[in-house]
Structure formats: C-alpha cells, structure tokens
Design a protein around this motif. Sequence first.
Motif, PDB file in Angstrom:
ATOM      1  N   TYR A 263       0.662  -1.091   0.066  1.00 23.67           N
ATOM      2  CA  TYR A 263       0.004  -0.116   0.139  1.00 23.67           C
ATOM      3  C   TYR A 263       0.871   1.400   0.043  1.00 23.67           C
ATOM      4  O   TYR A 263       0.508   2.305  -0.647  1.00 23.67           O
ATOM      5  N   ALA A 264       1.824   1.196   0.843  1.00 21.33           N
ATOM      6  CA  ALA A 264       2.853   2.290   0.860  1.00 21.33           C
ATOM      7  C   ALA A 264       3.655   2.557  -0.668  1.00 21.33           C
ATOM      8  O   ALA A 264       3.799   3.807  -1.182  1.00 21.33           O
ATOM      9  N   SER A 265       4.013   1.718  -1.128  1.00 16.34           N
ATOM     10  CA  SER A 265       4.543   1.572  -2.471  1.00 16.34           C
ATOM     11  C   SER A 265       3.715   2.137  -3.432  1.00 16.34           C
ATOM     12  O   SER A 265       3.996   2.816  -4.312  1.00 16.34           O
ATOM     13  N   ALA A 266       2.460   1.793  -3.359  1.00 18.39           N
ATOM     14  CA  ALA A 266       1.439   2.562  -4.358  1.00 18.39           C
ATOM     15  C   ALA A 266       1.184   3.739  -4.260  1.00 18.39           C
ATOM     16  O   ALA A 266       1.220   4.613  -5.167  1.00 18.39           O
ATOM     17  N   ALA A 267       1.499   4.300  -2.812  1.00 15.59           N
ATOM     18  CA  ALA A 267       1.257   5.899  -2.763  1.00 15.59           C
ATOM     19  C   ALA A 267       2.520   6.476  -3.193  1.00 15.59           C
ATOM     20  O   ALA A 267       2.698   7.628  -3.467  1.00 15.59           O
ATOM     21  N   ALA A 268       3.741   5.771  -2.928  1.00  9.53           N
ATOM     22  CA  ALA A 268       4.927   6.295  -3.399  1.00  9.53           C
ATOM     23  C   ALA A 268       5.064   6.352  -4.773  1.00  9.53           C
ATOM     24  O   ALA A 268       5.534   7.317  -5.412  1.00  9.53           O
ATOM     25  N   VAL A 269       4.252   5.448  -5.666  1.00  9.29           N
ATOM     26  CA  VAL A 269       4.494   5.484  -6.968  1.00  9.29           C
ATOM     27  C   VAL A 269       3.507   6.477  -7.464  1.00  9.29           C
ATOM     28  O   VAL A 269       4.078   7.290  -8.563  1.00  9.29           O
TER      29      VAL A 269
END
Length: 296
Positions: A263-269
């Motif tokens: 989830y954090a990776s999706a927000a970072a992308v």
Amino acid sequence: MSIRWTRIAPQLALSPALAVTTVAFLGSILWTVYLSLTRSRQVPDYGIDWAEWSRQYGRLFADDGWRIALWNLVTLGIGSALAIVFGFVLAAMIDREKRGESFFRTVFLYPLAVSLIVTGVAWRWILNPSMGLEAALHRAGFEGASFNWLAQGDTAMYAIILASIWQSSGFYMALMIAGLKSINSEIWSAARLDGVSLWRLYVEIIIPMMRFTFLTCAILLSLGVIKAYDIVLAMTNGGPGQSTWVPAYFVINALSQKQNLGYASAAAVMMLLITAVVFLPLVLLTAWQARRRNAA
C-alpha cells in the motif's frame, strides 16, 4: 594509444558512480513499482495476482486520507508560492536600498540555516495558546486574541504554510537578488530618464527579464512541496485527525503504522507520478527559455 586512453579515462572514472546511481535510484523505483502490484504487508511478497494487479491503487483512491493528502498538497503548493513573492519583494527592497544590504540579507537568510524540524517545533511553540503568541497578546490586554491554529483542522494547514514561508522566503530572496544583479544597469537609468514609474518598471520590464529566475524558484518550490514531511511531523504529526496529511506523510504512515508495504509503495508511485507531472514541464520550459536566451 595515449589519446584513446585520455578519452576513455573519464568514462571509467565515472562508471562506479553511474553504477551506484543506476542500482540505488532506478533500481529502487522499479522495486517500489513492483511491490505496489503485490499484496506485500510487513515483508515483501513478490507474487503478483495479475487478476487484481491494481488492487492497491484501487484501495488508495478510495481512501479518504489519500484524498485529504492530495488536497493538502495543492493547498501547500499554492500557499508556499507566496514565499517566492515575498522573496522577490525583499530582494527588490534590498537591491534598491544599498545601505545595510549585507545585514538584511543575512537576517532574512538566517531561517534557512534552521532545519524544517526545528522550524516546525519553533512555530508549534509560537502558536501554543498557553506560552506563545496568544498568551503574549492576552498579557498585553488583548483578551479576545486567538491563535490556536494547530488545534483546529480548518486552520492547521495554514499554520504549516506560514512556517514554510518563513523558513524559505530568504532562500528565494537570495535567488532573486542574483537575478536582479544580472540586469544591465543601463535599463534602470533609461527607465528613470523616460519617467517610467517604479511599479511599471518591475511589472513590464524587470519581472519578464527574470522569468528564468522565477522558473528556477518554481522548480525548487515544487520539489520541496511534494516531499514535505518533516515540518508536518514537527508541527502537527498529521493532526488534528487527518487534516494535515500530505502524500509523503501518508506513505510513511502506511509503512510504519499500518505496516503495509504494498500500500505504501502504491502511494509512493503516485508521488513519483505527481513529481513527474509537475517537475518535467517546468524543467522543459526552463531549458527552452535557456536556449532562447543563448540564441539571442
């Protein structure tokens, strides 16, 4: 043979740095994008369910916290742009008044020497109703004064913007002074001889000539706004509630509090895409202006 070696030697010297940049920068971006397609939580899960590859992004855009973070990003960007305006006004005043130029330039640049964490803590004290500005006004007899902005969700973001402007205005002032110094002094003399008013001189002549400086300031401001985290952490820790969440705070919260790596990776992308959308047009416009100036 020696001539060829002199040509190859710089490339060989730069190759370790290029390799590190490729692995650390591009590699981390690709790894983050990959994880955003997985169900990773506390630890990476490298299996991708291609039937639901956009699951994390669907959750992200359905999250009220992410929508609040995006809106606060726009608010912070618009509000922080005042730092460029104040920087130009300060630079124009200092440039016209030569006496005390070094003193005032140092005074206005001093906040830049303070980290955003320290800035946030200082402004949290200033806006503390029991020991800050409000308490001082009460002691002075202004009993109705209220500056408890950080405790209210509808004003906390404006307090962060105020602290950001205070911290960064001196930096943009220094850039503007450099831009003003590059303008030919004959332009000022000709304007005075022609009787051009001061405000028309700045609006119609000086500011258009400094468009490259303004673009540079806009690029630096946009990067600072998109990655804003430390001043939010120091002043409000995202509160009250989620009222001061920004994308960077959202990513760290998803990673540390929710312990959801995917989830954090999706927000970072999505942060990366926002940076590209804002940053690349400004860079291309700056490069185009530079080519025009060199051609002239």
